[in-house]
Design an enzyme around this catalytic site. Structure first.
Site, mmCIF file in Angstrom:
data_model
loop_
_atom_site.group_PDB
_atom_site.id
_atom_site.type_symbol
_atom_site.label_atom_id
_atom_site.label_comp_id
_atom_site.label_asym_id
_atom_site.label_seq_id
_atom_site.Cartn_x
_atom_site.Cartn_y
_atom_site.Cartn_z
ATOM 1 C CB ALA A 73 -0.639 -0.377 1.264
ATOM 2 C CB ALA A 74 3.830 2.127 1.848
ATOM 3 N N PRO A 75 2.914 4.809 -0.186
ATOM 4 C CG PRO A 75 3.174 6.657 -1.591
ATOM 5 C CD PRO A 75 3.801 5.292 -2.063
ATOM 6 N N GLY A 76 0.660 4.909 0.095
ATOM 7 C CA GLY A 76 -1.162 4.826 0.172
ATOM 8 C C GLY A 76 -1.904 5.475 -0.799
ATOM 9 C CE LYS A 124 -2.352 1.894 -7.491
ATOM 10 N NZ LYS A 124 -0.673 2.898 -7.588
ATOM 11 C CG ASP A 145 4.737 -0.555 2.026
ATOM 12 O OD1 ASP A 145 6.027 -0.970 2.957
ATOM 13 O OD2 ASP A 145 4.600 -0.793 1.061
ATOM 14 C CG ASP A 166 5.837 -12.012 3.657
ATOM 15 O OD1 ASP A 166 5.962 -11.399 2.170
ATOM 16 O OD2 ASP A 166 7.304 -12.744 3.040
ATOM 17 C CG ASP A 210 0.351 -0.545 -7.917
ATOM 18 O OD1 ASP A 210 -0.077 -0.530 -8.597
ATOM 19 O OD2 ASP A 210 0.985 0.797 -7.234
ATOM 20 C CB CYS A 244 4.218 2.296 -11.952
ATOM 21 S SG CYS A 244 5.159 1.543 -11.030
#
Length: 317
Positions: free
Chosen positions: A123-126, A128, A146, A173, A191, A245
Protein backbone atom coordinates in the site's frame (compact mmCIF):
# COMPACT_ATOMS: atom_id res chain seq x y z
CA UNK A 1 15.62 16.57 -27.21
CA UNK A 2 14.99 14.28 -30.19
CA UNK A 3 13.76 10.68 -29.90
CA UNK A 4 17.19 9.52 -31.04
CA UNK A 5 18.84 11.43 -28.21
CA UNK A 6 16.34 10.09 -25.66
CA UNK A 7 17.14 6.51 -26.65
CA UNK A 8 20.83 7.07 -25.92
CA UNK A 9 19.93 7.30 -22.23
CA UNK A 10 17.97 4.04 -22.19
CA UNK A 11 19.36 0.51 -21.77
CA UNK A 12 19.48 -1.29 -25.10
CA UNK A 13 17.54 -4.27 -23.74
CA UNK A 14 14.74 -1.99 -22.54
CA UNK A 15 14.45 -0.42 -25.99
CA UNK A 16 14.26 -3.90 -27.53
CA UNK A 17 11.40 -4.85 -25.17
CA UNK A 18 9.43 -1.68 -25.91
CA UNK A 19 9.88 -1.94 -29.66
CA UNK A 20 8.46 -5.49 -29.66
CA UNK A 21 5.25 -4.27 -28.01
CA UNK A 22 4.42 -0.76 -29.22
CA UNK A 23 3.88 0.89 -32.60
CA UNK A 24 6.19 3.64 -33.88
CA UNK A 25 3.64 6.32 -32.96
CA UNK A 26 3.19 4.88 -29.49
CA UNK A 27 6.95 4.67 -29.00
CA UNK A 28 7.30 8.36 -29.89
CA UNK A 29 4.79 9.19 -27.14
CA UNK A 30 6.61 6.96 -24.65
CA UNK A 31 10.09 8.32 -25.40
CA UNK A 32 8.90 11.92 -25.25
CA UNK A 33 7.31 11.25 -21.85
CA UNK A 34 10.62 9.79 -20.65
CA UNK A 35 12.24 13.12 -21.44
CA UNK A 36 9.56 15.63 -20.47
CA UNK A 37 8.01 13.73 -17.55
CA UNK A 38 4.35 14.00 -16.56
CA UNK A 39 2.22 16.99 -15.58
CA UNK A 40 1.40 17.53 -11.92
CA UNK A 41 -1.98 16.08 -11.02
CA UNK A 42 -4.07 15.72 -7.90
CA UNK A 43 -7.28 14.28 -6.56
CA UNK A 44 -9.79 16.22 -4.48
CA UNK A 45 -10.27 14.37 -1.19
CA UNK A 46 -13.98 14.42 -0.37
CA UNK A 47 -13.27 13.17 3.14
CA UNK A 48 -11.78 16.60 3.93
CA UNK A 49 -13.06 19.07 1.37
CA UNK A 50 -14.79 19.64 -1.95
CA UNK A 51 -14.03 20.87 -5.46
CA UNK A 52 -15.35 24.38 -5.02
CA UNK A 53 -13.09 25.30 -2.10
CA UNK A 54 -10.09 23.67 -3.76
CA UNK A 55 -10.67 25.54 -7.03
CA UNK A 56 -11.17 28.80 -5.14
CA UNK A 57 -7.72 28.57 -3.58
CA UNK A 58 -6.13 27.51 -6.86
CA UNK A 59 -7.61 30.53 -8.60
CA UNK A 60 -6.46 32.91 -5.87
CA UNK A 61 -2.95 31.43 -6.23
CA UNK A 62 -3.15 31.75 -10.04
CA UNK A 63 -2.75 28.02 -10.53
CA UNK A 64 -4.64 26.61 -13.52
CA UNK A 65 -6.05 23.10 -13.21
CA UNK A 66 -8.18 21.19 -15.71
CA UNK A 67 -10.70 18.56 -14.63
CA UNK A 68 -9.83 15.11 -15.97
CA UNK A 69 -12.43 14.00 -18.58
CA UNK A 70 -12.98 10.59 -16.99
CA UNK A 71 -12.13 10.82 -13.29
CA UNK A 72 -14.53 13.30 -11.70
CA UNK A 73 -12.35 14.52 -8.83
CA UNK A 74 -9.00 14.41 -10.64
CA UNK A 75 -7.27 17.51 -11.97
CA UNK A 76 -4.25 18.17 -14.18
CA UNK A 77 -2.21 21.26 -13.34
CA UNK A 78 -0.88 23.46 -16.13
CA UNK A 79 2.80 24.48 -15.99
CA UNK A 80 3.27 24.17 -12.22
CA UNK A 81 5.30 21.67 -10.24
CA UNK A 82 4.16 19.73 -7.18
CA UNK A 83 6.16 22.11 -4.97
CA UNK A 84 3.70 24.92 -5.82
CA UNK A 85 0.74 22.87 -4.63
CA UNK A 86 2.49 21.78 -1.44
CA UNK A 87 2.38 25.42 -0.30
CA UNK A 88 -1.42 25.57 -0.50
CA UNK A 89 -3.69 25.28 2.53
CA UNK A 90 -5.84 22.73 0.71
CA UNK A 91 -2.75 20.52 0.48
CA UNK A 92 -1.61 21.10 4.06
CA UNK A 93 -5.00 20.17 5.50
CA UNK A 94 -5.51 17.11 3.27
CA UNK A 95 -8.21 18.43 0.95
CA UNK A 96 -6.13 17.35 -2.06
CA UNK A 97 -3.79 14.42 -2.62
CA UNK A 98 -0.99 14.67 -5.17
CA UNK A 99 -1.15 11.59 -7.37
CA UNK A 100 -0.57 10.68 -10.99
CA UNK A 101 -3.74 10.04 -12.98
CA UNK A 102 -2.67 6.48 -13.85
CA UNK A 103 -2.30 5.64 -10.18
CA UNK A 104 -5.95 6.55 -9.61
CA UNK A 105 -7.22 3.98 -12.11
CA UNK A 106 -6.81 0.57 -10.37
CA UNK A 107 -9.30 1.25 -7.52
CA UNK A 108 -11.95 2.21 -10.08
CA UNK A 109 -12.06 -1.37 -11.38
CA UNK A 110 -12.61 -3.04 -7.99
CA UNK A 111 -16.43 -2.49 -7.97
CA UNK A 112 -16.12 -1.19 -4.42
CA UNK A 113 -19.03 -1.39 -1.97
CA UNK A 114 -19.32 0.36 1.37
CA UNK A 115 -19.59 -2.94 3.27
CA UNK A 116 -16.46 -4.46 1.67
CA UNK A 117 -13.45 -5.74 3.56
CA UNK A 118 -10.56 -4.65 1.33
CA UNK A 119 -6.85 -5.44 1.24
CA UNK A 120 -4.31 -3.11 -0.32
CA UNK A 121 -1.49 -5.62 -0.29
CA UNK A 122 1.46 -3.30 -1.07
CA UNK A 123 0.00 0.00 0.00
CA UNK A 124 2.59 2.65 0.99
CA UNK A 125 2.62 5.61 0.61
CA UNK A 126 -1.10 4.92 0.50
CA UNK A 127 -2.56 6.88 -2.41
CA UNK A 128 -4.76 4.02 -3.61
CA UNK A 129 -5.90 3.07 -0.09
CA UNK A 130 -6.85 6.69 0.56
CA UNK A 131 -8.75 6.85 -2.73
CA UNK A 132 -10.65 3.67 -1.83
CA UNK A 133 -11.59 5.22 1.52
CA UNK A 134 -12.89 8.26 -0.35
CA UNK A 135 -14.83 6.14 -2.87
CA UNK A 136 -16.49 4.15 -0.06
CA UNK A 137 -17.20 7.20 2.15
CA UNK A 138 -15.02 5.76 4.93
CA UNK A 139 -17.54 2.94 5.42
CA UNK A 140 -15.52 -0.01 4.12
CA UNK A 141 -12.77 -1.72 6.10
CA UNK A 142 -9.46 -1.22 4.30
CA UNK A 143 -6.32 -3.00 5.48
CA UNK A 144 -3.31 -1.20 3.99
CA UNK A 145 -0.24 -3.39 4.19
CA UNK A 146 3.42 -2.52 3.81
CA UNK A 147 6.29 -4.52 5.27
CA UNK A 148 8.69 -1.56 5.25
CA UNK A 149 8.50 0.36 8.54
CA UNK A 150 9.62 3.72 7.12
CA UNK A 151 7.06 3.56 4.30
CA UNK A 152 4.42 2.48 6.82
CA UNK A 153 5.11 5.57 8.93
CA UNK A 154 4.47 7.69 5.86
CA UNK A 155 1.31 5.70 5.23
CA UNK A 156 0.03 6.38 8.76
CA UNK A 157 0.81 10.08 8.37
CA UNK A 158 -1.20 10.22 5.13
CA UNK A 159 -4.12 8.30 6.66
CA UNK A 160 -4.44 10.85 9.46
CA UNK A 161 -3.92 13.86 7.21
CA UNK A 162 -6.51 12.72 4.69
CA UNK A 163 -9.11 11.73 7.30
CA UNK A 164 -9.22 8.14 6.03
CA UNK A 165 -10.46 6.58 9.26
CA UNK A 166 -11.51 3.37 7.49
CA UNK A 167 -7.88 2.57 6.58
CA UNK A 168 -5.84 0.48 9.00
CA UNK A 169 -2.10 0.24 8.31
CA UNK A 170 -0.24 -2.93 9.18
CA UNK A 171 3.13 -4.42 8.36
CA UNK A 172 3.29 -7.96 7.09
CA UNK A 173 5.05 -9.95 4.42
CA UNK A 174 2.49 -9.85 1.63
CA UNK A 175 3.49 -13.35 0.57
CA UNK A 176 2.15 -14.79 3.85
CA UNK A 177 -1.14 -12.90 4.17
CA UNK A 178 -3.07 -15.53 2.22
CA UNK A 179 -2.16 -18.25 4.72
CA UNK A 180 -3.08 -16.21 7.80
CA UNK A 181 -6.18 -14.47 6.43
CA UNK A 182 -7.47 -17.19 4.13
CA UNK A 183 -10.55 -16.21 2.08
CA UNK A 184 -10.98 -13.11 4.24
CA UNK A 185 -11.27 -10.23 1.77
CA UNK A 186 -14.05 -9.14 -0.60
CA UNK A 187 -11.64 -7.02 -2.66
CA UNK A 188 -7.87 -7.07 -3.06
CA UNK A 189 -5.71 -4.49 -4.76
CA UNK A 190 -2.29 -5.89 -5.62
CA UNK A 191 -0.34 -2.91 -6.93
CA UNK A 192 2.81 -4.96 -7.09
CA UNK A 193 6.39 -3.83 -6.51
CA UNK A 194 7.87 -3.58 -9.99
CA UNK A 195 10.69 -2.20 -12.11
CA UNK A 196 8.83 1.10 -12.63
CA UNK A 197 9.55 1.54 -16.33
CA UNK A 198 6.33 3.53 -16.83
CA UNK A 199 7.58 6.29 -14.49
CA UNK A 200 10.94 6.96 -16.16
CA UNK A 201 12.06 10.56 -16.38
CA UNK A 202 15.55 10.75 -17.83
CA UNK A 203 16.59 13.97 -16.11
CA UNK A 204 15.87 12.75 -12.60
CA UNK A 205 15.53 8.98 -12.62
CA UNK A 206 18.59 7.25 -11.19
CA UNK A 207 16.85 3.92 -11.71
CA UNK A 208 18.07 3.80 -15.32
CA UNK A 209 21.62 3.12 -14.16
CA UNK A 210 20.50 0.03 -12.26
CA UNK A 211 17.91 -1.35 -14.70
CA UNK A 212 18.58 -4.95 -15.70
CA UNK A 213 16.79 -8.06 -16.92
CA UNK A 214 17.92 -9.77 -13.71
CA UNK A 215 16.00 -7.25 -11.60
CA UNK A 216 12.91 -7.87 -13.71
CA UNK A 217 13.29 -11.64 -13.18
CA UNK A 218 13.49 -11.15 -9.40
CA UNK A 219 10.47 -8.83 -9.46
CA UNK A 220 8.50 -11.38 -11.48
CA UNK A 221 9.22 -14.14 -8.94
CA UNK A 222 8.00 -11.93 -6.10
CA UNK A 223 4.91 -10.88 -8.04
CA UNK A 224 3.90 -14.53 -8.56
CA UNK A 225 4.25 -15.19 -4.82
CA UNK A 226 2.12 -12.14 -4.08
CA UNK A 227 -0.54 -13.29 -6.57
CA UNK A 228 -0.62 -16.71 -4.89
CA UNK A 229 -1.08 -15.04 -1.51
CA UNK A 230 -3.76 -12.69 -2.83
CA UNK A 231 -5.66 -15.61 -4.38
CA UNK A 232 -5.71 -17.43 -1.03
CA UNK A 233 -6.79 -14.28 0.83
CA UNK A 234 -9.66 -13.55 -1.58
CA UNK A 235 -13.18 -14.77 -0.84
CA UNK A 236 -15.14 -16.77 -3.40
CA UNK A 237 -16.95 -14.21 -5.53
CA UNK A 238 -14.30 -11.63 -4.68
CA UNK A 239 -12.41 -9.33 -7.04
CA UNK A 240 -8.68 -8.79 -7.31
CA UNK A 241 -7.09 -6.01 -9.35
CA UNK A 242 -3.44 -6.52 -10.26
CA UNK A 243 -1.49 -3.48 -11.41
CA UNK A 244 2.06 -2.28 -11.99
CA UNK A 245 3.68 0.91 -13.24
CA UNK A 246 6.00 -0.97 -15.58
CA UNK A 247 5.92 -1.79 -19.29
CA UNK A 248 7.55 -5.18 -19.87
CA UNK A 249 5.35 -8.30 -20.21
CA UNK A 250 7.33 -10.37 -17.68
CA UNK A 251 5.81 -8.40 -14.79
CA UNK A 252 2.42 -7.89 -16.43
CA UNK A 253 0.77 -10.33 -18.86
CA UNK A 254 3.07 -13.16 -17.83
CA UNK A 255 1.98 -12.84 -14.18
CA UNK A 256 -1.71 -12.91 -15.07
CA UNK A 257 -1.13 -15.79 -17.50
CA UNK A 258 0.51 -17.67 -14.61
CA UNK A 259 -2.47 -16.99 -12.33
CA UNK A 260 -5.04 -18.09 -14.92
CA UNK A 261 -3.10 -21.28 -15.58
CA UNK A 262 -2.74 -22.18 -11.91
CA UNK A 263 -6.17 -21.25 -10.55
CA UNK A 264 -9.05 -22.56 -12.63
CA UNK A 265 -11.64 -20.61 -10.63
CA UNK A 266 -10.02 -17.30 -11.58
CA UNK A 267 -11.38 -15.48 -14.62
CA UNK A 268 -10.17 -12.28 -16.21
CA UNK A 269 -12.86 -9.61 -16.50
CA UNK A 270 -12.72 -7.15 -19.39
CA UNK A 271 -12.04 -3.58 -18.30
CA UNK A 272 -12.39 -0.42 -20.34
CA UNK A 273 -11.76 3.27 -19.93
CA UNK A 274 -12.27 5.86 -22.65
CA UNK A 275 -8.74 7.26 -22.99
CA UNK A 276 -6.65 7.57 -26.14
CA UNK A 277 -3.45 6.26 -24.54
CA UNK A 278 -4.90 2.82 -23.74
CA UNK A 279 -4.21 -0.46 -25.54
CA UNK A 280 -5.27 -4.02 -24.74
CA UNK A 281 -2.96 -6.45 -22.98
CA UNK A 282 -0.77 -8.43 -25.35
CA UNK A 283 -1.13 -12.16 -26.04
CA UNK A 284 2.22 -12.77 -27.73
CA UNK A 285 5.75 -11.67 -26.99
CA UNK A 286 9.01 -12.81 -28.57
CA UNK A 287 7.70 -16.29 -29.41
CA UNK A 288 5.76 -16.71 -26.15
CA UNK A 289 2.00 -17.12 -26.39
CA UNK A 290 -0.25 -16.01 -23.52
CA UNK A 291 -3.93 -16.70 -23.03
CA UNK A 292 -6.24 -14.79 -25.38
CA UNK A 293 -7.95 -13.64 -22.18
CA UNK A 294 -5.12 -11.15 -21.69
CA UNK A 295 -6.87 -8.92 -24.23
CA UNK A 296 -9.26 -8.07 -21.40
CA UNK A 297 -6.48 -6.31 -19.47
CA UNK A 298 -5.22 -2.79 -20.15
CA UNK A 299 -1.91 -1.11 -20.84
CA UNK A 300 -1.67 2.63 -20.20
CA UNK A 301 0.85 4.22 -22.56
CA UNK A 302 2.91 6.85 -20.70
CA UNK A 303 2.38 10.34 -22.06
CA UNK A 304 2.62 13.96 -20.87
CA UNK A 305 -0.09 13.41 -18.21
CA UNK A 306 -0.01 9.73 -17.30
CA UNK A 307 2.58 7.20 -16.20
CA UNK A 308 2.76 3.83 -17.91
CA UNK A 309 0.58 1.21 -16.20
CA UNK A 310 -0.76 -2.30 -16.55
CA UNK A 311 -4.13 -3.22 -15.01
CA UNK A 312 -5.97 -6.55 -14.87
CA UNK A 313 -9.20 -7.44 -13.06
CA UNK A 314 -9.64 -10.99 -11.77
CA UNK A 315 -12.81 -12.61 -10.44
CA UNK A 316 -12.71 -15.65 -8.12
CA UNK A 317 -15.66 -17.89 -8.86
Amino acid sequence: MSIKEVKKYLPKELIEILEKIYSTKQLDTIYRSFYSGRSTSFRVNNLRGNQSEVMEELMSSKIKAVNHPIIKNAFIVKDRKESALRKLEVYKCGKIYLQNISSMLPPLFLDLKEDNVILDMCAAPGGKSLYMADLTNNKAIILANDVNEVRRERLNYNIEKQGASSVIAFGSDGCTIGKRLNMYFDRILLDAPCSGEGTIKINSNKYLNSWSKRKIELASKLQKKLVDSAYNALKSGGIMVYSTCTLNPFENEEIINYALGKYKDLTLEKIDINLQNIIRGITRYDGKIYSDELKKSLRVIPNDHMEGFFIAKLLKA
